[in-house]
Design a protein around this motif. Sequence first.
Motif, PDB file in Angstrom:
ATOM      1  N   ASN A   9       0.818  -1.214   0.000  1.00  0.00           N
ATOM      2  CA  ASN A   9       0.000   0.000   0.000  1.00  0.00           C
ATOM      3  C   ASN A   9       0.855   1.269   0.000  1.00  0.00           C
ATOM      4  OD1 ASN A   9      -3.053  -0.628   0.310  1.00  0.00           O
ATOM      5  ND2 ASN A   9      -1.987  -2.183   1.517  1.00  0.00           N
ATOM      6  N   LYS A  10       2.108   1.122  -0.418  1.00  0.00           N
ATOM      7  CA  LYS A  10       3.059   2.225  -0.607  1.00  0.00           C
ATOM      8  C   LYS A  10       3.437   2.941   0.685  1.00  0.00           C
ATOM      9  CE  LYS A  10       1.780   3.129  -5.385  1.00  0.00           C
ATOM     10  NZ  LYS A  10       0.689   2.274  -5.665  1.00  0.00           N
ATOM     11  N   VAL A  11       3.327   2.265   1.814  1.00  0.00           N
ATOM     12  CA  VAL A  11       3.794   2.810   3.090  1.00  0.00           C
ATOM     13  C   VAL A  11       5.193   2.254   3.310  1.00  0.00           C
ATOM     14  CG1 VAL A  11       3.402   2.951   5.581  1.00  0.00           C
ATOM     15  CG2 VAL A  11       1.451   2.952   4.013  1.00  0.00           C
ATOM     16  N   MET A  12       6.197   3.138   3.259  1.00  0.00           N
ATOM     17  CA  MET A  12       7.599   2.714   3.330  1.00  0.00           C
ATOM     18  C   MET A  12       8.271   3.284   4.575  1.00  0.00           C
ATOM     19  SD  MET A  12       7.678   0.979   0.690  1.00  0.00           S
ATOM     20  CE  MET A  12       7.848   0.737  -1.030  1.00  0.00           C
ATOM     21  N   GLU A  13       9.227   2.509   5.104  1.00  0.00           N
ATOM     22  CA  GLU A  13       9.991   2.937   6.283  1.00  0.00           C
ATOM     23  C   GLU A  13      10.924   4.077   5.928  1.00  0.00           C
ATOM     24  OE1 GLU A  13      12.369  -0.174   7.962  1.00  0.00           O
ATOM     25  OE2 GLU A  13      10.650  -1.151   8.908  1.00  0.00           O
ATOM     26  N   ILE A  14      11.092   4.972   6.870  1.00  0.00           N
ATOM     27  CA  ILE A  14      12.168   5.971   6.808  1.00  0.00           C
ATOM     28  C   ILE A  14      13.086   5.621   7.965  1.00  0.00           C
ATOM     29  CG2 ILE A  14      12.773   8.411   6.954  1.00  0.00           C
ATOM     30  CD1 ILE A  14       9.930   9.074   6.022  1.00  0.00           C
TER      31      ILE A  14
END
Length: 194
Positions: A131-136
């Motif tokens: 769902n295009k939620v990526m870690e920073i």
Amino acid sequence: MADPKADFNHNDQAQPLSGEPSPEELEAAQAANEHGALADLQGQLHELTLKNAELGELYLRAQADMQNTRRRAEEDVAKSRKFAVESFADAMLPVLDSLEAGLAIKEATPQQIREGAELTLRQLKAALERNKVMEINPAQGARFDPHQHQAISVVPLPAGSTQDANTIVAVLQKGYSIAERTLRPALVTVSGSR
């Protein structure tokens, strides 16, 4: 026998000798010209009236098309929001199932609980990434980016350190972005000047 002189005098009065048209002829010619000009103007008026009606119809069609496009766009946005949440919820269901299954085991060992938690964490990360939620999660020494990082504290660099100023020393909490927009910045400690 008729007097030729009298005939000549009669013709003399009917037509001027100079060759100019009579006032009646001038009046008739002027009326004909005015009638022709009036007919031309009426023709132009008729053409302009038809053109105006055509342009009015085109304007109304364009207005209707614009309203239909606006309505469809609003419906598309509403559907996108609805289905975006639906897609995200669908991706979270396996994670929920794993958590429930892990809690259903009454006599689980600490090792089994840890393995189940690690598996569930991998499922959660995969669902977020879909769902295009990526870690920073910046590496130590990475340049501080105020768009993705939030500095909690600034620490001085120790003597002999090769790390540059204004770089990440430690990550206290990972951040997340969604579709390249920062959802939550990473909480970091930043190096100060020497």
